[in-house]
Write an enzyme that holds these catalytic residues in place. Structure first.
Site, short mmCIF file in Angstrom:
data_model
loop_
_atom_site.label_atom_id
_atom_site.label_comp_id
_atom_site.label_asym_id
_atom_site.label_seq_id
_atom_site.Cartn_x
_atom_site.Cartn_y
_atom_site.Cartn_z
N ASP A 1 59.79 16.09 68.70
CA ASP A 1 60.90 15.76 67.80
C ASP A 1 61.36 17.01 67.07
O ASP A 1 61.67 16.99 65.88
CB ASP A 1 60.47 14.69 66.79
CG ASP A 1 61.66 14.12 66.01
OD1 ASP A 1 62.78 14.11 66.57
OD2 ASP A 1 61.48 13.71 64.86
N ASP B 1 56.06 17.59 60.55
CA ASP B 1 56.32 16.26 61.10
C ASP B 1 55.86 16.16 62.55
O ASP B 1 56.66 16.03 63.48
CB ASP B 1 57.80 15.89 60.99
CG ASP B 1 58.26 15.76 59.55
OD1 ASP B 1 57.40 15.54 58.68
OD2 ASP B 1 59.47 15.87 59.30
#
Length: 269
Positions: A203, A219
């Site tokens: 991501d 993240d």
């Protein structure tokens, strides 16, 4: 009379100092109360218990307001026993959408008996980020150092000014000194993650890279092992995102397919 006047003046000065000190304390308490309300407003009692366990163990000394918020989790500024800032990521138990998590966690040999129940998935999702951060650290990929995990609460290194508690900015908000060199550095980090950490971020974009004297990946809960059935698809998506962003900054980049071939081909270095 002159001596009495001096004494009264001294007492008045001392009184004002005490009043000023009390007002500072009252202001601090109001600020702390406001920050605590921010924390308590988004987490359930079991999550608060997890936070209290971290406090009682001495992992945390205090927990303050949010430094970033998202659909999946909020990140708060904590303070360790030495007075240094740490990042405390609290994954939302009540509002997070868990369906997308299954795509990234099912099939991961590190996690067995994955249940579709939301409340069972969230602690596993938090642990996945903790383990992924460990792998990034061991491989030498710049990412926050994981410190502790308790249920859905992850304590990790604070990226930014640890003394003043000021977080590092996102890459998208930085005027990069040398975009071409930074692009090469990020591609090198992706390559190192794949070949040494055995992970694909999955991501990656300018929205989850911090800038602290260079890029830092964040993240990483969705990051997958390189043998995941969708690992190459995620890798290509990461490369597309990064090349597209740096092309907007005027950097001439290789085609993502060319970069991907270099990364996934055994023996390439």
């Amino acid at each position: 009379m002159r001596g009495l006047s001096r004494e009264l003046k001294r007492i008045d000065t001392k009184y004002r100092e005490i009043e000023s000190d009390l007002e500072r304390q009252r202001t601090k308490r109001r600020k702390d109360d406001d920050e605590l309300k921010v924390v308590e407003g988004v987490i359930d009692p079991p999550t608060l218990k997890a936070v209290y366990r971290l406090l009682s163990r001495g992992t945390l000394h205090a927990l303050y307001g949010a430094i970033s918020t998202g659909k999946e989790a909020n990140v708060y500024r904590g303070v360790d026993p030495d007075g240094k800032s740490v990042a405390v990521k609290i994954y939302r138990v009540t509002t997070a959408e868990s369906d997308f998590m299954l795509e990234y966690i099912v099939g991961d040999p590190r996690f067995k008996n994955v249940k579709r129940r939301h409340r069972s998935l969230i602690p596993m999702w938090a642990m996945k980020e903790y383990k992924n951060l460990q792998r990034f650290q061991e491989a030498g990929v710049r990412a926050p150092r994981p410190i502790a995990i308790q249920r859905n609460v992850l304590v990790m290194e604070f990226i930014g000014n640890v003394d003043e508690g000021v977080p590092a900015p996102l890459l998208k908000n930085v005027r990069i000194p040398s975009p071409a060199e930074t692009f090469d550095e990020i591609i090198g980090m992706i390559d190192l993650a794949y070949k040494k950490a055995g992970l694909v971020h999955a991501d990656l974009s300018e929205y989850n890279i911090l800038w602290q004297n260079g890029p830092v990946f964040i993240d990483v809960s969705q990051s997958v092992l390189v043998n995941h059935e969708n690992a190459e698809r995620y890798l290509y998506r990461d490369l597309e995102n990064i090349t597209a962003y740096f092309q907007k900054l005027g950097v001439e980049t290789e085609d993502p397919k060319v970069i991907m071939k270099y990364i996934v081909t055994p023996g390439e270095a």
